[in-house]
Design an enzyme around this catalytic site. Structure first.
Site, PDB file in Angstrom:
ATOM      1  N   HIS A  29      -5.568  -2.770   6.637  1.00 37.61           N
ATOM      2  CA  HIS A  29      -4.943  -3.798   5.815  1.00 37.61           C
ATOM      3  C   HIS A  29      -4.040  -4.744   6.626  1.00 37.61           C
ATOM      4  O   HIS A  29      -3.336  -5.575   6.061  1.00 37.61           O
ATOM      5  CB  HIS A  29      -4.142  -3.159   4.677  1.00 37.61           C
ATOM      6  CG  HIS A  29      -5.019  -2.518   3.662  1.00 37.61           C
ATOM      7  ND1 HIS A  29      -5.885  -3.241   2.890  1.00 37.61           N
ATOM      8  CD2 HIS A  29      -5.188  -1.215   3.302  1.00 37.61           C
ATOM      9  CE1 HIS A  29      -6.562  -2.405   2.100  1.00 37.61           C
ATOM     10  NE2 HIS A  29      -6.164  -1.186   2.334  1.00 37.61           N
ATOM     11  N   HIS A  48       0.110 -17.691   8.920  1.00 38.88           N
ATOM     12  CA  HIS A  48       1.446 -17.068   8.977  1.00 38.88           C
ATOM     13  C   HIS A  48       2.423 -17.899   9.802  1.00 38.88           C
ATOM     14  O   HIS A  48       2.021 -18.738  10.608  1.00 38.88           O
ATOM     15  CB  HIS A  48       1.327 -15.674   9.601  1.00 38.88           C
ATOM     16  CG  HIS A  48       0.435 -14.750   8.832  1.00 38.88           C
ATOM     17  ND1 HIS A  48      -0.933 -14.737   8.989  1.00 38.88           N
ATOM     18  CD2 HIS A  48       0.719 -13.829   7.861  1.00 38.88           C
ATOM     19  CE1 HIS A  48      -1.461 -13.834   8.162  1.00 38.88           C
ATOM     20  NE2 HIS A  48      -0.487 -13.281   7.473  1.00 38.88           N
ATOM     21  N   TYR A  90       0.811  -1.211   0.000  1.00 39.09           N
ATOM     22  CA  TYR A  90       0.000   0.000   0.000  1.00 39.09           C
ATOM     23  C   TYR A  90       0.845   1.262   0.000  1.00 39.09           C
ATOM     24  O   TYR A  90       0.418   2.313  -0.474  1.00 39.09           O
ATOM     25  CB  TYR A  90      -1.046  -0.026   1.125  1.00 39.09           C
ATOM     26  CG  TYR A  90      -2.264  -0.781   0.672  1.00 39.09           C
ATOM     27  CD1 TYR A  90      -3.214  -0.162  -0.135  1.00 39.09           C
ATOM     28  CD2 TYR A  90      -2.424  -2.131   0.944  1.00 39.09           C
ATOM     29  CE1 TYR A  90      -4.307  -0.855  -0.627  1.00 39.09           C
ATOM     30  CE2 TYR A  90      -3.512  -2.837   0.458  1.00 39.09           C
ATOM     31  CZ  TYR A  90      -4.460  -2.193  -0.329  1.00 39.09           C
ATOM     32  OH  TYR A  90      -5.538  -2.869  -0.826  1.00 39.09           O
TER      33      TYR A  90
END
Lengths: 758, 758
Positions: free
Chosen positions: A435, A486, A282
Site C-alpha cells: 500500500h 505528492h 490500514y
C-alpha cells in the site's frame, strides 16, 4: 540456489520455528479451559455488566441500540444465500450482515439472558453448517485466495472472527452433540480452508494474514483446540511455497525465510513505537483482528502475555494510531488511504476499549470513547463505561511526536509537529508494503482538522460500486502512488525508485533530527539517499512561532545534491482558491498535459512563469482562512500552476490545483519556502482580517556542504536566522560559523537566532 | 418631448408630490418632540432595560461584549484622519470604525449611565465638527457621487445613520451651545452634502438612496428638523436632473417621473409580499437603513404609521427575507450575491429585533434571535431578550412560499418549494435593477442547507483586497451575470435580453401556477416570453414525494417554442464529483473553450456525447450524498460536460462543472428531467446506501400546444403521470384528455396520476 532447495530450507525453518513455539507453550503448562464465554466476554464480566446495567449510560445506550437492531432482524428472519457475488452484491452483503448480527446476538444473549438471541445464533449457525459443506470455492475468480462464502478468503476470515465470538457466547446453550455438529461440519473445515488450503493467504505478513490468523485463533480458543491455536500463532505448513508468487494486487506473497503466523504479523509491520508500516488507514483496518484476538488470548491464555509481547507493542499501537489523526479524529493520509476515515470507525471502538481495559486504564482513552459515544458490549466496554461514569476521563492531548517505522524502529519514521492549531505530517518512512506510495520526504499540513496542503490519498472510492466496483481504480497506480502526486521531489519526471515496489521495499529514509523540546522552534529533518541513485535529498521542516503572530509558520528546506545534472520538480498541493500571486504568470488559453508518464500524464499545466531570483508568493483562501506560500527562487526557475485531471476518461480524479517549482539542468538545488496561515475572512461580516502574509522576505544566506542558513524577515521587523548542520546530527556537537562577518556558536544540530531590526 | 420640457414636468410633479406629503403631515397636527433619546432607545426603554439588566441573558451578553469592545477603544484613544483612501485603506476603515463605536458608546451611555461613554462620543463628534468643514470632496474619483469622509456618498450616509443614533443618545449630555455647534458645523452641512449637493445619489430608487434618505431622516429626527425630515421622506429638489445620467456601475440614476425619497424606496422595490427586487443579498444590506429609520420614525412620529405603510410591507419584508434563506440561514443566491451571507449578519440582528418589536411580537422571530445569540442594545433588543427569557420563542418554520416581485406584485415572483430537506428556488422575477442577472426561469436546489445544483452567485470577493480591491470583478459581467452561467435556457449562445440592462429592465416573467397545497405534489410553473423575442419559455418544476422513498424528486419540464430554428442550451450546474453516467462520452485530451462571448468564453468543454433518444443519467456524490439527474433526450441531442475557468487570467472563477444538454436547429424543444437525492455514503463506515437512482425511466407521453404529459417510472414499479395544461391556468377549469387510449379528467392546471404496475 535452485527453487527446490529454497523451498526445502524454508520448510525446515518453518517446522523448526513452529516446534519451538509449541514446545514453549507446552512447557508453560497452564490450562487453557476457563468455560464460556471467555473470548470477549468472561463469566465475571457478564456478572459485572448485569449488575451495572441501567447505571452506565454509554453502555446502556449502545446496548439499547444493538437490541433494537437485532430484534428487528430477528423479526425479519435471516437468509443464508448460496455464495455468488462480489462486494455490493446480495450474497456478499447478506453473509456480511449475518456475521455482524450473530456477534451482536451472542453478546445480547449473555448480557440480557434471553434465549431468543441464543436461538437466533444457533439457527443461523446450523443453517451455515448444513450448507457450508455443499459449497464449492466461490465462483468469482478475481482473488489470489478465493473464499467459500465470499470472493476472497479475507472476507471468510472476517466471518470467522465475528462468528467465533457468537459461538463462544452460546456455547453452553448448545448440547455437546450440537457443538460437535457445528465444529465438525462448519468451524473445523472453515478454519482449515482459510489456512491449510490457502497458505498463500494465511502465511503472510499482511493485513490479510492477520485476519486469517486471528480467525483461526479465535475459533481455536472457542473450541479449545490447541492445534488450530498453534496454527494461528505460528502459521501453517506450506511445503509448495513459491517465493515468486504474487497476490492479485501485485504484492509478493512473502519473502523467503520470513516468519509467519500471528506473532510474525505483530513483529514485523509494527515498529517499537506501535506505528504500522502500511499507514494509519490500514492500521485501522488491521487493528480489529489484532486486538480482538489478543483480548481473547489474554482472557483464556494469560500465560501468553500477548499484551506484553514485543514490549507491549499492541497497546502502544493504540496510542500511535490515535496520534496519527487530526483535530477531528481523521487519520492522516499516509500511503493508500481514503479521506474521512477516522477514529469513529467501528474498529476503533474496539481498539480504544481494549486499549483501555488491557493497557493500564489510560484515562485519556476515555475522552476518545466519550467522543465515539459507543462502547463494545463486553468486558472492555464495561470497563470504559465505568471509567466514564466515574469521571476518570482526561483529554487526549496530541503533541508533537515521532513514530519510528520498521520492526526494529530503524527504518525512518513519521514526524508529526503540532503547534497551536497547525499539524504538520512529515513522512520519512519505509515503503509501507503493497500500500506504499513513492513519496519519500513528502509532507501534508492541517489546520484545525482541515487539510491546507494536501496529500491526495488513494485513487479509490471504497465500496462505491459505481467507481470500479468500489475497488482500487487504475488511477491509484498511475496517479495517486506516483511521486509527482505528492509534496516532494520528482527527478527528471520519474517517480522515486522508478515507481518499482521491489526497489522501494528495500530502502527507507533516515531520520536526521526530530527535536520539539522548544515549542516555538520545532524541527524535523530527514534524509533520503536511495530514491534516485546518485542523488541525495535532505529535507528539514520547522514550525516557528513568533509571539507577535497568532500562528506559527512552517519553514521548509529541501536540499538536493546529485552527481548528475537533473530536472527537479517540487509540487505544492495547496487546497483552496488563489487570491493573489506576486509574480506574473502566463495563463494558457487551454491547458496542456504536463507529461507522459509517472503521474505527469494526469496533470494539466494551466499557467507558467519564469521567475528571476526573487521570492515568489502565492496567497490563497481555504475555509475562510488566508494562507501564503513564499519561496526563494533562482534565475531560470520555472513555476507551473497545474491541475489534476488529465487523461482521466471517467472523471475518477479530483481536479485540484498545485504549484510546481521546477529547477532544470542543475546538480544541486536548494528549495526554501515558508507556509503561513495568517488571516481570516467572514462571508457574514464580509471582513477580511490579516489577508496578507506576515513575511517580508526569505533568503538563503549560506549553503555549503556543512551548513545551510536561511533568514526570514517578518513584517514586524524581526529577522529569524535558522542554521542547520547538514552532516553532523550529534545533539551534543558544538558549532561555530561565520556568516556575513558575524560569528554564530551553538550546541546541537541547528540554531535559530532572533534579531529585532529596530 | 424635448428634455427641457421633461425636466420641467418632472419638477412640477416633484413639487406637487412633495407638497402633498407635507400638507398631510401638517394636517396630522401631532407634536414630534419627545425628548431624547428617542430614535432607537426611548426614555421608557432605557428605564426598562436598566430594570432588567442582569436577568436578560442574551441582552446582558451582548452588552458585556459591547462594553468590553468600547472600553478597549476608549483606552486606545481615537483618530479622525484626513479622508484619503478607498475601502480597505486606513482613513476609510478608521471612519467606519468611528461611527460604529459612537453608536455603541451612545447606547452604553444610556444603558449604563456612565459619562465616560457620552464624553467619548462628544469628543469624537467635536473632532469631526472641527475638521469636516475643512475637508474638500474626497480625493478618490471612482464614484458618481463622491463623499467627503469616504470615496462615495453611500459610506458617508452609513456614517450619518449610525452617528445620528449616538447624537440622540448624548443629546441631553450636551449644552445647547454644544448642540448648536455640532448641528451647524457638522450635521446640517453633512446632511445637505449627501442630499442637496448630490441629488443624483439621493433622489433614486436604489439601496444607495435608501441609505441617503435614512441618514438625512435620522439626523432630522435627532435634530427635530422638519425640513430635513421632509427631504428624507420625499426627496430633494433636483432641477438639473438628466435622465440619461448613469452611476459608476452603469445603472441609470432614475427613470423619468419616478418617485423619490424614503417612501418611494419602500414603494417601488418591495413587492406587496415584502420581496426586494434586487434579491436577498441586497435586501439584507438595505434592510438596516429601512428598518432603523422606520423605528426612529415610529418612536418619534407614530402618526406616520410607517410600519403600516403599503399594507405593512416593512414588517412583511422581514418575514420574506428570512424565508429566502436555506436551512443554515444562508440567503439564496438571486442576482448579485456572495455565497455564505446569512441571517447572522449584523444588519439582520436589527432586522429581526425591529421586526419582532414593531411587528406584533411574532414568536417565531425569537427562535431566529436565539440562533443569532445577540440583540440590539435598544428597546427592540430588550423586547426580544424578554421574549426569549419568558420562553415565548417558537420555531421559525419555513414552508413552500411564493414571493411576488414588482411594486404591485405583478412582475413575476420567486417560487420556493420546500419538501423534507430539499429546497428548490425557482426564479421568475423582474430583472432586479442593476444587480440583476440574465437568468429568467433559472433555479437552484439545496439539501439541508447545502447547494446541490448551484447558482454561481457573483464574481466578487467582497472586501478581499487581493481580488480587485474587493469590488466587482470584470468576470461578474462577462460570466456571472450571463445566462449560460445559470440553470436556464440560452438561445444561440446569446444571453437573454442580449445581456442588455435596459431591455431586461422592461420585462419580467409571469407566474403560471404555484400550488403547494398537496405536500406530495408541489408545483411551480412560469412563463418567459421576452428574453428571446419570438421564443416562448415555459418551465414547470414539481417536487414529487413517493412514500416508498425518503426524499422527493424534482421533475423539471422546460418547454421552448419559437418562430425560428435555434440552438438551445440548458446547463445543469451540479456540485460534486461525477460517479457514473449511463451514456458514453468522449473526453477531450485537453479542454476546448466552448464559445466566444456571453459567458461561453469562460467555459471549457471537457467531454461531449451524442445521445440517441434514451434517458441520460448522471450520478454524482456531494457531501457524502448521492444524486442522480435523469433527462429525456432526442436523437441528435448533444451533451457537453463543461467546466468553468476559461479566459480567467487571474483565477477569479471557481472551476466547477456543468452538464449542458444542447438541442440544435429546432424551433421547439422540450427538456424534461428529474433530480433525485437518493443515497448516502459514510467515509467512516465506508458504506454506500442507495447509491443508485430510484427512477427507472422518464418519458414524454404527450406534448401538444395545450398539454404536456410526462411519465416517470420508479424502481418500485410505480408509474407517475404528470399532465399540465399549457395554456389555461384557471384552477377551476375542468380538463379531459385521452392519452394512449386512456381518458384522464381533472380540475385545475395539472394532475398527477399514480399507478402501481403490479
Amino acid at each position: 540456489m535452485n527453487s527446490k532447495i529454497k523451498i526445502s530450507l524454508l520448510a525446515v525453518l518453518f517446522v523448526a520455528l513452529s516446534c519451538k513455539e509449541k514446545t514453549e507453550e507446552i512447557l508453560s503448562g497452564q490450562s487453557s479451559s476457563q468455560g464460556h464465554p471467555s473470548l470477549i466476554l468472561t463469566k465475571k464480566g457478564v456478572k459485572d455488566i448485569r449488575a451495572n446495567l441501567g447505571s452506565i449510560p454509554i453502555f446502556d445506550k449502545t446496548l439499547a441500540a444493538t437490541q433494537k437492531e437485532v430484534d428487528a432482524e430477528i423479526e425479519n428472519g435471516f437468509d443464508v444465500p448460496v455464495p455468488k457475488d462480489y462486494s455490493g452484491g446480495y450474497s456478499h452483503e447478506t453473509h456480511k450482515k449475518n456475521y455482524v448480527l450473530m456477534q451482536k446476538a451472542g453478546a445480547l444473549y449473555q448480557i440480557l439472558d434471553d434465549d431468543k438471541y441464543a436461538k437466533f445464533v444457533k439457527d443461523m449457525l446450523f443453517e451455515y453448517a448444513k450448507q457450508y459443506p455443499t459449497w464449492p470455492i466461490h465462483p468469482k475468480p478475481r482473488s489470489y485466495a478465493r473464499g467459500k462464502l465470499f470472493w476472497q478468503c479475507l472476507n471468510d476470515s472476517n466471518w470467522l472472527v465475528y462468528t467465533s465470538q457468537a459461538y463462544d457466547c452460546i456455547y453452553d446453550f448448545l448440547s455437546e452433540a450440537e457443538r460437535n455438529t457445528l465444529e465438525t461440519d462448519l468451524f473445523r473445515p472453515f478454519a482449515d480452508y482459510i489456512s491449510k488450503e490457502n497458505p498463500q493467504f494465511f502465511n503472510r505478513v499482511h493485513n490479510h494474514a492477520t485476519w486469517g490468523n486471528s480467525a483461526v485463533g479465535m475459533i481455536a480458543l472457542a473450541m479449545d483446540n490447541e492445534e488450530l491455536l498453534d496454527r494461528a500463532l505460528n502459521g501453517v505448513r506450506d511445503e509448495g511455497f513459491n517465493p515468486d508468487e504474487k497476490d492479485n494486487d501485485g504484492g509478493y506473497i512473502r519473502k523467503e525465510g520470513q516468519k509467519i503466523g500471528f506473532y510474525a504479523n505483530v513483529d514485523e509491520p509494527f515498529s517499537p513505537d506501535g506505528y504500522f508500516t502500511e499507514g494509519p488507514y490500514y492500521q485501522r483496518y488491521a487493528s480489529y483482528p489484532f486486538l480482538i484476538f489478543a483480548q481473547a488470548l489474554q482472557n483464556i491464555k494469560p500465560e501468553h502475555k500477548v499484551f506484553e509481547y514485543k514490549d507491549g507493542v499492541l497497546i502502544k499501537s493504540v496510542n500511535a494510531l490515535l496520534n496519527l489523526s487530526d483535530a477531528d479524529g481523521e487519520f492522516f493520509l499516509l500511503n493508500d488511504a481514503q479521506k474521512g476515515m477516522s477514529y469513529f470507525n467501528s474498529s476503533l471502538i474496539s481498539t480504544v476499549d481494549i486499549g483501555y481495559h488491557f493497557g493500564g486504564n489510560n484515562p485519556e482513552l476515555l475522552s476518545i470513547a466519550k467522543k465515539q459515544d459507543e462502547v463494545t458490549l463486553d468486558d472492555a466496554g464495561l470497563a470504559v463505561a465505568l471509567g466514564i461514569k466515574e469521571g476518570k476521563d482526561k483529554p487526549f492531548v496530541k503533541k508533537s511526536i515521532e513514530l519510528s517505522d520498521g520492526a526494529h524502529g530503524d527504518e525512518g519514521a513519521v514526524g508529526i509537529i503540532r503547534s497551536h492549531d497547525m499539524e504538520l505530517v512529515f513522512k520519512y518512512t519505509a515503503h509501507g508494503l503493497s500500500h506504499g506510495h513513492y513519496d519519500k520526504l513528502s509532507f501534508a499540513l492541517f489546520e484545525d482538522g482541515n487539510e491546507v496542503v494536501q496529500d491526495y490519498g488513494m485513487g479509490r472510492f471504497v465500496n462505491i460500486e459505481q467507481k470500479g466496483g468500489g475497488n482500487y481504480l487504475k488511477e491509484n497506480k498511475t496517479w495517486a502512488k506516483q511521486t509527482i502526486a505528492h509534496n516532494t521531489i520528482t527527478q527528471n519526471e520519474k517517480s522515486q525508485f522508478k515507481g518499482e515496489y521491489d526497489m522501494a521495499s528495500k530502502h527507507h529514509s533516515n531520520k536526521y533530527v526530530f527535536n520539539v523540546a522548544d515549542e516555538n522552534v520545532q524541527v524535523a529533518s530527514a534524509k533520503e539517499e536511495n530514491a534516485y541513485p546518485g542523488t541525495k535529498l535532505h529535507r528539514t521542516m520547522v514550525a516557528i512561532k513568533d509571539e507577535d503572530y497568532d500562528n506559527p509558520y512552517i519553514l521548509d528546506i529541501m536540499r538536493v545534491s546529485s552527481e548528475n545534472s537533473n530536472q527537479y520538480d517540487l509540487p505544492f498541493y495547496f487546497l483552496g482558491h488563489i487570491m493573489q500571486s506576486n509574480f506574473e504568470y502566463y495563463k494558457l488559453s487551454v491547458p496542456e498535459v504536463l507529461g507522459k508518464s509517472d503521474g505527469y500524464q494526469h496533470l494539466y499545466k494551466e499557467a507558467s512563469a519564469s521567475v528571476k531570483g526573487e521570492n515568489i508568493k502565492l496567497n490563497w483562501l481555504r475555509n475562510n482562512k488566508f494562507y501564503t506560500y513564499s519561496a526563494v527562487t533562482l534565475n531560470n526557475d520555472e513555476v507551473i500552476i497545474g491541475r489534476i485531471g488529465a487523461n482521466d476518461p471517467e472523471f475518477n480524479l479530483r481536479n485540484e490545483q498545485t504549484l510546481i517549482l521546477r529547477k532544470k539542468n542543475v546538480k544541486n538545488a536548494l528549495y526554501v519556502s515558508t507556509i503561513e496561515s495568517h488571516g481570516t475572512y467572514s462571508p457574514v461580516s464580509e471582513l477580511a482580517v490579516n489577508a496578507y502574509s506576515n513575511i517580508e522576505h526569505v533568503s538563503v544566506v549560506l549553503d555549503s556542504k556543512e551548513y545551510t542558513a536561511v533568514q526570514v524577515l517578518t513584517k514586524n521587523k524581526k529577522q529569524q536566522l535558522f542554521i542547520i548542520s547538514n552532516e553532523n546530527n550529534d545533539e551534543e556537537a558544538e558549532h561555530k560559523l561565520t556568516i556575513n562577518n558575524k560569528e554564530y556558536t551553538w550546541k546541537g544540530v541547528y540554531n535559530l537566532n532572533w534579531f529585532k531590526l529596530f
